[in-house]
Design a protein around this motif. Sequence first.
Motif, mmCIF file in Angstrom:
data_model
loop_
_atom_site.group_PDB
_atom_site.id
_atom_site.type_symbol
_atom_site.label_atom_id
_atom_site.label_comp_id
_atom_site.label_asym_id
_atom_site.label_seq_id
_atom_site.Cartn_x
_atom_site.Cartn_y
_atom_site.Cartn_z
ATOM 1 N N ALA A 66 49.427 45.690 30.636
ATOM 2 C CA ALA A 66 48.441 45.365 31.667
ATOM 3 C C ALA A 66 49.122 44.797 32.911
ATOM 4 C CB ALA A 66 47.425 44.361 31.128
ATOM 5 N N ARG A 67 48.608 45.183 34.076
ATOM 6 C CA ARG A 67 49.141 44.668 35.337
ATOM 7 C C ARG A 67 48.680 43.230 35.574
ATOM 8 N NH1 ARG A 67 46.653 49.137 36.877
ATOM 9 N NH2 ARG A 67 45.362 48.064 38.414
ATOM 10 N N LEU A 68 49.464 42.502 36.341
ATOM 11 C CA LEU A 68 49.100 41.142 36.705
ATOM 12 C C LEU A 68 47.939 41.139 37.680
ATOM 13 C CD1 LEU A 68 52.596 39.479 37.231
ATOM 14 C CD2 LEU A 68 50.865 38.734 35.594
ATOM 15 N N ASP A 69 47.076 40.138 37.542
ATOM 16 C CA ASP A 69 46.029 39.881 38.523
ATOM 17 C C ASP A 69 46.659 39.022 39.611
ATOM 18 O OD1 ASP A 69 43.841 39.190 40.008
ATOM 19 O OD2 ASP A 69 42.811 38.087 38.408
ATOM 20 N N LEU A 70 46.793 39.586 40.806
ATOM 21 C CA LEU A 70 47.559 38.917 41.855
ATOM 22 C C LEU A 70 46.714 38.038 42.761
ATOM 23 C CD1 LEU A 70 49.939 41.867 42.835
ATOM 24 C CD2 LEU A 70 50.369 39.957 41.278
ATOM 25 N N LEU A 71 45.383 38.130 42.668
ATOM 26 C CA LEU A 71 44.548 37.276 43.497
ATOM 27 C C LEU A 71 44.564 35.843 42.963
ATOM 28 C CD1 LEU A 71 41.329 39.275 44.451
ATOM 29 C CD2 LEU A 71 43.342 38.802 45.830
ATOM 30 N N PRO A 72 44.443 34.859 43.846
ATOM 31 C CA PRO A 72 44.430 33.461 43.375
ATOM 32 C C PRO A 72 43.187 33.174 42.552
ATOM 33 C CG PRO A 72 43.874 33.570 45.708
ATOM 34 C CD PRO A 72 44.330 34.946 45.309
ATOM 35 N N THR A 73 43.318 32.232 41.639
ATOM 36 C CA THR A 73 42.193 31.809 40.827
ATOM 37 C C THR A 73 41.603 30.538 41.404
ATOM 38 O OG1 THR A 73 41.527 31.052 38.635
ATOM 39 C CG2 THR A 73 43.766 30.549 39.305
ATOM 40 N N LYS A 74 40.348 30.246 41.042
ATOM 41 C CA LYS A 74 39.706 29.020 41.509
ATOM 42 C C LYS A 74 40.293 27.784 40.823
ATOM 43 C CE LYS A 74 35.289 31.128 42.761
ATOM 44 N NZ LYS A 74 33.816 31.138 42.515
ATOM 45 N N ASN A 75 40.962 28.012 39.683
ATOM 46 C CA ASN A 75 41.586 26.900 38.975
ATOM 47 C C ASN A 75 42.987 26.679 39.546
ATOM 48 O OD1 ASN A 75 42.589 25.001 37.250
ATOM 49 N ND2 ASN A 75 42.353 26.214 35.379
ATOM 50 N N LYS A 81 49.971 33.088 33.809
ATOM 51 C CA LYS A 81 49.860 34.438 34.349
ATOM 52 C C LYS A 81 48.566 35.075 33.871
ATOM 53 C CE LYS A 81 54.818 35.431 34.714
ATOM 54 N NZ LYS A 81 55.907 36.325 34.262
ATOM 55 N N ARG A 82 47.891 35.745 34.771
ATOM 56 C CA ARG A 82 46.608 36.379 34.445
ATOM 57 C C ARG A 82 46.764 37.895 34.560
ATOM 58 N NH1 ARG A 82 43.787 35.554 38.435
ATOM 59 N NH2 ARG A 82 45.366 34.501 39.685
ATOM 60 N N TYR A 83 46.265 38.596 33.557
ATOM 61 C CA TYR A 83 46.381 40.049 33.506
ATOM 62 C C TYR A 83 45.001 40.689 33.592
ATOM 63 C CZ TYR A 83 51.160 39.122 31.963
ATOM 64 O OH TYR A 83 52.462 38.693 31.897
ATOM 65 N N LEU A 84 44.994 41.952 33.983
ATOM 66 C CA LEU A 84 43.736 42.676 34.130
ATOM 67 C C LEU A 84 43.177 43.087 32.769
ATOM 68 C CD1 LEU A 84 44.638 44.923 37.198
ATOM 69 C CD2 LEU A 84 43.389 42.748 37.190
ATOM 70 N N LYS A 97 40.242 51.718 31.188
ATOM 71 C CA LYS A 97 41.550 51.175 31.563
ATOM 72 C C LYS A 97 41.436 49.765 32.138
ATOM 73 C CE LYS A 97 41.941 52.996 36.291
ATOM 74 N NZ LYS A 97 42.745 53.859 37.193
ATOM 75 N N ALA A 98 42.531 49.024 32.039
ATOM 76 C CA ALA A 98 42.568 47.644 32.514
ATOM 77 C C ALA A 98 42.574 47.637 34.037
ATOM 78 C CB ALA A 98 43.795 46.932 31.956
ATOM 79 N N GLN A 99 41.434 47.283 34.608
ATOM 80 C CA GLN A 99 41.267 47.313 36.060
ATOM 81 C C GLN A 99 40.323 46.216 36.554
ATOM 82 O OE1 GLN A 99 38.767 50.828 37.162
ATOM 83 N NE2 GLN A 99 38.661 51.158 34.939
ATOM 84 N N PHE A 100 40.053 45.238 35.685
ATOM 85 C CA PHE A 100 39.089 44.199 36.024
ATOM 86 C C PHE A 100 39.715 42.815 35.882
ATOM 87 C CE2 PHE A 100 36.763 47.702 33.900
ATOM 88 C CZ PHE A 100 36.138 48.214 35.033
ATOM 89 N N GLU A 116 39.395 44.695 40.100
ATOM 90 C CA GLU A 116 40.681 44.297 40.671
ATOM 91 C C GLU A 116 40.567 44.196 42.188
ATOM 92 O OE1 GLU A 116 45.376 45.758 40.622
ATOM 93 O OE2 GLU A 116 43.783 47.082 39.876
ATOM 94 N N GLY A 117 41.110 43.126 42.766
ATOM 95 C CA GLY A 117 41.094 42.954 44.212
ATOM 96 C C GLY A 117 39.812 42.377 44.767
ATOM 97 N N SER A 118 38.865 42.043 43.898
ATOM 98 C CA SER A 118 37.562 41.530 44.339
ATOM 99 C C SER A 118 37.325 40.135 43.788
ATOM 100 C CB SER A 118 36.440 42.471 43.875
ATOM 101 O OG SER A 118 35.163 41.935 44.202
ATOM 102 N N GLN A 119 36.449 39.395 44.460
ATOM 103 C CA GLN A 119 35.994 38.100 43.968
ATOM 104 C C GLN A 119 34.535 38.177 43.508
ATOM 105 O OE1 GLN A 119 37.922 35.476 43.728
ATOM 106 N NE2 GLN A 119 39.509 35.520 45.290
ATOM 107 N N LEU A 120 33.976 39.384 43.486
ATOM 108 C CA LEU A 120 32.554 39.566 43.204
ATOM 109 C C LEU A 120 32.346 40.380 41.929
ATOM 110 C CD1 LEU A 120 31.330 40.350 46.838
ATOM 111 C CD2 LEU A 120 31.275 38.142 45.641
ATOM 112 N N TRP A 121 31.152 40.237 41.361
ATOM 113 C CA TRP A 121 30.790 40.887 40.097
ATOM 114 C C TRP A 121 29.877 42.085 40.316
ATOM 115 C CZ3 TRP A 121 32.360 39.198 35.199
ATOM 116 C CH2 TRP A 121 33.023 37.966 35.157
#
Length: 206
Positions: A66-75, A81-84, A97-100, A116-121
């Motif tokens: 799985a690819r890394l989630d590169l956006l910052p987290t609220k925590n 490390k956070r993965y998709l 596929k892992a894309q969320f 991926e790349g979004s802050q919205l649901w």
Amino acid sequence: QVVDLREARNKSYEVSDFCEERAVVAQRYDPQEAYMIDRSGQEVGDTFKRLDQLSEGFAAAQPLDARLDLLPTKNYFSHEKRYLWGFADNSGKLKIKAQFRQVRPFKNGLAAVMPEGSQLWGFIDTSGKLIIPAIYQGADSFSEEIAVVCINEKWGLIDRSGKYVLKPAFDSQIMQFKEGLAAVYEAKYIADPNATIGKFRKTPVD
């Protein structure tokens, strides 16, 4: 029959309850890994970084590549490390596929996801197609064909088509529907002595 899982993996592990004929065996420390077993204790399908229990035939899963989630987290205090995430089926194979960045379990045929790349649901179907656009600040799984969503800091309800059943109006999150009712807490101030807890029925809005 008693199945000794330590013989298969000589590591510290956790084992979930069975759900939909599968349980999850998870190694929570480096290296993280998880896999499904059937009722005989046999490993089913692939090994993942992380794996949730099945819900309607699908389990949230992070594959080993799985690819890394590169956006910052609220925590801001988390350095993990956070993965998709994607979804595996009951064969233990990745089907979506892992894309969320974040996901909720499938309920009523749809799953809440943060792409991926979004802050919205938004919401996907079992093919992985985004059925309801990712426009919500918060979203919960569907329950009784209704999902709780947040937009512009207000909570409301939508149906499976994305149409509002209750337009966003509440400052606090609405609980999931159970037997046709949902609880909601409404208060103008945190310490409001007149704050009340109410329940309302599923009544479509105009």
